[in-house]
Motif scaffolding. Structure first.
Motif, short mmCIF file in Angstrom:
data_model
loop_
_atom_site.label_atom_id
_atom_site.label_comp_id
_atom_site.label_asym_id
_atom_site.label_seq_id
_atom_site.Cartn_x
_atom_site.Cartn_y
_atom_site.Cartn_z
N ARG A 24 0.84 -1.21 0.00
CA ARG A 24 0.00 0.00 0.00
C ARG A 24 0.87 1.25 0.00
N SER A 25 0.38 2.29 -0.65
CA SER A 25 1.07 3.58 -0.65
C SER A 25 0.56 4.46 0.48
N TYR A 26 -0.71 4.24 0.87
CA TYR A 26 -1.33 5.07 1.90
C TYR A 26 -2.11 4.18 2.88
N ILE A 27 -2.50 4.74 4.02
CA ILE A 27 -3.21 3.96 5.03
C ILE A 27 -4.55 3.47 4.49
N THR A 28 -5.28 4.34 3.83
CA THR A 28 -6.53 3.94 3.18
C THR A 28 -6.62 4.64 1.83
N GLY A 29 -7.21 3.98 0.87
CA GLY A 29 -7.45 4.59 -0.43
C GLY A 29 -6.19 4.73 -1.28
N TYR A 30 -6.31 5.55 -2.33
CA TYR A 30 -5.24 5.70 -3.31
C TYR A 30 -4.62 7.09 -3.30
N GLN A 31 -4.91 7.88 -2.27
CA GLN A 31 -4.25 9.16 -2.11
C GLN A 31 -4.16 9.49 -0.62
N ALA A 32 -3.25 10.39 -0.30
CA ALA A 32 -3.05 10.74 1.10
C ALA A 32 -4.33 11.34 1.69
N ALA A 226 0.62 3.17 -10.39
CA ALA A 226 -0.12 2.65 -9.25
C ALA A 226 -0.78 3.78 -8.44
N ALA A 227 -0.11 4.92 -8.39
CA ALA A 227 -0.66 6.09 -7.66
C ALA A 227 -0.06 7.36 -8.23
N PHE A 228 -0.86 8.42 -8.28
CA PHE A 228 -0.43 9.69 -8.85
C PHE A 228 -1.02 10.81 -7.99
N ASN A 229 -0.16 11.62 -7.41
CA ASN A 229 -0.63 12.70 -6.53
C ASN A 229 0.12 13.99 -6.82
N LYS A 230 -0.63 15.08 -6.86
CA LYS A 230 -0.03 16.40 -7.01
C LYS A 230 0.64 16.79 -5.69
N ILE A 231 1.79 17.41 -5.80
CA ILE A 231 2.52 17.87 -4.61
C ILE A 231 2.29 19.37 -4.45
#
Length: 231
Positions: A24-32, A226-231
């Protein structure tokens, strides 16, 4: 159903969290989300490098909090023995802080989302001309990307596969932490974090023109985001 953890200040608690974050990349879901903030706050200090997955996650969340914040609500998480203090938005820095940053250094930054004054427009034009004259590209926003890199089979040398991935160097691309994740039948995939400058790096071009062509495709069968998030 809320995810539950306990004793995150102990080796046993960190070990459980490390196993949970393996795929997993995060605790829940696909974004922080605020679930990540809750767990981050429950860990009193940066975890030992012994816990590879926790360290990767902790550094990523720490960077998001310092740079842009976290806004997603999440699905709920509890930490036994720890009372979450997240009751008010933690997603974005206070507006007063942003304004103060502009006031302190208005020669370098322009509020791109507000109504520009004539002085701001003139300053922006002058900076644009200076950038064009110097031949430098203006960096826009950045994104954090988790990439799944799959080998051809269980005989593929995963060390050389990772070397092939990291050998791709370009302006605006920074490779981060990585790990091997089992996918079945003895085959493992490489999960690797990278940070990109949006105006300088195209994920599609990176995959199609660099990672899945010779010589990298000797080891790499395919790549997926797998995951894509804006910083």
């Amino acid at each position: 159903m809320a995810v539950s953890f306990s004793n995150l200040g102990s080796d046993a608690g960190l070990k459980k969290l490390d196993e949970y974050l393996l795929a997993r990349s995060y605790i829940t879901g696909y974004q922080a989300s605020k679930d990540d903030i809750t767990i981050h706050a429950a860990i009193s200090k940066a975890p030992s490098s012994e816990y590879v997955n926790v360290c990767r996650w902790y550094k990523h969340i720490d960077a998001l909090l310092r740079i842009s914040g976290v806004s997603d609500e999440g699905t709920g998480v509890t930490v036994k023995g720890f009372a979450s203090a997240i009751e008010e938005p933690v997603a974005t820095p206070p507006a007063t802080d942003s304004k103060a940053a502009v006031d302190d250094d208005d020669d370098d930054d322009v509020d791109l989302f507000g109504e520009e004054t004539e002085e701001e427009k003139k300053a922006a034009e002058e900076r644009a001309a200076a950038v064009k004259a110097s031949g430098k590209k203006k960096e826009s926003g950045k994104s954090s990307v988790l990439l799944d890199v799959k080998p051809w089979d269980d005989e593929t040398d995963m060390k050389k596969l990772e070397e092939a991935v990291r050998s791709v160097q370009m302006e605006g691309l920074t490779w981060g932490a990585s790990k091997l994740v089992p996918v079945g039948f003895g085959i493992k995939k490489l999960q690797i974090m990278m940070t990109i400058v949006d105006d300088l790096v195209s994920i599609d071009e990176l995959i199609e023109d660099h990672l899945t062509v010779e010589p990298a495709n000797e080891y790499i069968q395919s790549c997926d985001i797998a995951a894509f998030n804006k910083i």
